[in-house]
Design an enzyme around this catalytic site. Structure first.
Site, PDB file in Angstrom:
ATOM      1  CB  THR A 230     -29.577   6.124   0.499  1.00 27.30           C
ATOM      2  OG1 THR A 230     -28.425   5.700  -0.232  1.00 27.30           O
ATOM      3  CG2 THR A 230     -30.226   4.909   1.140  1.00 27.30           C
TER       4      THR A 230
ATOM      5  CE  LYS B  70     -22.147  -2.458   3.482  1.00 27.05           C
ATOM      6  NZ  LYS B  70     -21.666  -3.046   2.217  1.00 27.05           N
TER       7      LYS B  70
ATOM      8  CG  LEU C  30     -23.915  -8.753  -9.102  1.00 30.94           C
ATOM      9  CD1 LEU C  30     -23.435  -8.956 -10.525  1.00 30.94           C
ATOM     10  CD2 LEU C  30     -25.014  -7.714  -9.057  1.00 30.94           C
TER      11      LEU C  30
END
Length: 619
Positions: free
Chosen positions: A465, A401, A442
């Site tokens: 989403t 990100k 995970l």
């Protein structure tokens, strides 16, 4: 039947077959029945006495008949060899050796055949009685006709809670053949048999994740439930079949199979060194601690501001500590500069793995000042301490990100990378600063998998989403091993990228998790389904897909799953020392608007979704 009655019955049966076996052996030996009885009575009497005594003393009457297998038959054969030998010896001692070796061999063969066969007959009768008492049985197919499948079928036969339909196997050489009377069919038979089956048992423990996922998808398409055996050892242990079988969970299918770590990269710098892990109780931090402990460091310093998480990982490490590694737990925040200096001064740290951060995208987006200041100031303070106390290596756990960030969490990680780059470029003590970017892990607290699990448990709906959202997934074990190995490859200022494998559709993930839970999807086509998937729209700052690179350029390393981002160097016009003074001052005064403006100056590519004026007025 009581134990005493059962034992008495078996003694009577064995006595009868000892007599019959001697009688038939005598007949076969003499070819008639004219042998003088007075010359053979000793054989009957001694064989009975020795046989029953031997059987009782060696546990023949303790075995549970309905669980009898080939090993039980071998034991009976060995006992009968001993019986025949002892009877023969008593005859030699009393000079009553009327018979040659043919008689004794025939006696052993007949006795073993009779005493073994009657037990298998009793076993099957007991199983038949038990099965007839059970009104409903689960009809099963075993996928995999290898050793594990054979053992599983034997367990199912004994348990009587299941009824075998057939085996399925991909090996064409096995098709049309049978195992203990059970047919082996090719996998494509599954669709035709689906109406006759309740559950498919996956009995191939050695399957890689890609093959397992393919088989599970095939079974799910037929609308059948799936369970699996975790290992062949579990079957061989003799545990109850219902305890052996486990559901297939999504973690078994996501990610990919671990490749053995490069031994030249997993260990150097760790062995006999002082290692500090920040965020030690978190998902990545705790995984790092477990792996580092195995590499025999001198000391592990655990830093975390969550009391419960720190207590939990500390307890676990001390339990697994086989080499007396010194483990030091420190409850505190990495934004406490005085505490950080105190720790570094006291413990002579060699390597820092900086994993402490606020990482939940939604929460950081709603609380930008706290999220940004925590993630950025902690990195800055730790880098300063690393420089001052001459730490050898500093490894920042970053995120995918951080690439062209669209949310505050991603921007904080990108800012942290820039801080590390700045220190790598200006370091006077040759500390090697590096960063490692990877995607979703995970089992981590912020992962979508535990969220979906809780939503399914609550009866739904699962919230997605956007149908187009895709994400990369990696297991914690693989991620931390690659992080440790990348630290060895560091030359200073490196941004390492971990190969994340194939992306996963979050919408498809939701559907698969519903099916794996034994539920059905509720939609317009299936209004009677159990769990609905609701599309709620992208959250502020959320992307349809994440990236690991800014400019798509990478450089290979010694490890085939670790790459270096070939990105432009730090902007030389940025005075990071002055910028951090301004940032620190604004953060301490809780001037959100000023903090966000500094962020935009350092990260011009940040697509800021925050309303600066609104956030400023709230703070």
């Amino acid at each position: 039947m009581s134990l005493i009655a059962r034992k008495l019955l078996l003694i009577i049966i064995d006595s009868f077959f000892i007599i019959i076996s001697i009688f038939l052996s005598l007949y076969l030996f003499t070819k008639n029945l004219s042998v003088d009885i007075s010359d053979t009575n000793w054989v009957y009497i001694r064989a009975l006495f020795i046989g029953i005594s031997l059987y009782a003393s060696t546990g023949q009457y303790k075995a549970i008949t309905r669980y009898l297998g080939s090993i039980g038959l071998y034991k009976i054969a060995i006992r009968n060899i001993a019986l025949v030998f002892l009877v023969f010896l008593t005859g030699v001692y009393t000079e009553k050796t009327l018979f040659n070796q043919i008689f004794w061999i025939e006696f052993w063969l007949l006795l073993t055949c009779f005493t073994g066969s009657v037990r298998f007959i009793l076993r099957d009768l007991l199983l038949l009685i038990k099965k007839s008492s059970i009104k409903t049985k689960k009809r099963v197919i075993i996928y995999g006709a290898g050793e594990a499948g054979i053992q599983l079928a034997a367990s199912i036969r004994v348990s009587s809670e299941f009824g075998m339909v057939c085996f399925l196997d991909k090996n064409p050489n096995l098709w049309g053949r049978n195992l203990n009377g059970i047919q082996i069919n090719p996998p494509h038979f599954l669709k035709a048999l689906s109406s006759k089956v309740d559950i498919v048992l996956l009995a191939i423990p050695s399957l890689n994740k890609e093959s397992r996922s393919e088989i599970v998808q095939q079974i799910q398409n037929c609308g059948l439930a799936i369970q699996q055996i975790p290992s062949f050892k579990k079957i061989a242990s003799g545990e109850n079949i219902t305890d052996i079988l486990k559901p297939v969970v999504i973690e078994d299918l996501l990610g990919r199979d671990l490749i053995p770590p490069d031994k030249s990269l997993l260990g150097p710098g760790i062995i006999n060194s002082n290692i500090c892990v920040t965020g030690a109780g978190g998902s990545i931090g705790s995984g790092l601690c477990r792996q580092i402990l195995k590499l025999n460091p001198k000391k592990i310093i655990l830093i975390d501001n969550c009391e419960f998480n720190l207590f939990k990982i500390n307890l676990e490490l001390k339990k697994e500590n086989k080499t007396n590694v010194e483990i030091i737990e420190i409850l505190g925040s990495t934004t406490d500069f005085l505490l950080i200096n105190e720790i570094f001064k006291k413990h002579s740290i060699n390597i820092i793995f900086h994993a402490s951060a606020y990482k939940h995208v939604g929460l950081v987006e709603k609380n930008p000042l706290n999220g940004l200041s925590n993630n950025i100031l902690s990195t800055f303070y730790l880098c300063k301490a690393a420089e001052e106390f001459k730490v050898e290596k500093f490894v920042l756990i970053s995120s995918d990100k951080a690439v062209r960030p669209t949310n505050a969490m991603g921007a904080s990680k990108r800012f942290s990378e820039i801080i590390c780059k700045y220190f790598a470029k200006s370091s006077k003590n040759n500390c090697k600063y590096s960063m490692v970017r990877f995607g979703n892990v995970l089992g981590s607290s912020g992962s979508v998998v535990p969220l979906f699990k809780s939503q399914i448990k609550a009866g739904g709906p699962i919230t997605v989403t956007d149908k187009k959202v895709i994400r990369y997934f990696m297991t914690i074990e693989e991620a931390v091993q690659l992080v440790i190995q990348s630290s060895v490859l560091s030359t200073g200022g490196d941004i390492f990228l971990l190969d994340m494998g194939k992306p996963v559709s979050i919408y498809d993930l939701a559907k698969q998790m519903i099916k794996l839970s034994g539920k059905t999807i509720k939609n317009s086509s299936h209004p009677d389904g159990n769990i609905e998937i609701k599309i709620v729209g992208l959250k502020p700052g959320e992307k349809l897909y994440e990236e690991l690179l800014v400019n798509k350029k990478t450089l290979p390393t010694k490890h085939k799953r670790i790459f270096i981002a070939d990105e432009e160097d730090l902007d030389s016009n940025l005075n990071m020392s002055l910028i951090m003074d301004e940032f620190e001052s604004a953060a301490l005064r809780r001037e959100t608007n000023k903090v966000l403006n500094i962020m935009k100056k350092v990260i011009p590519e940040w697509e800021n979704s925050l309303d600066l004026n609104k956030k400023a007025s709230q703070n």
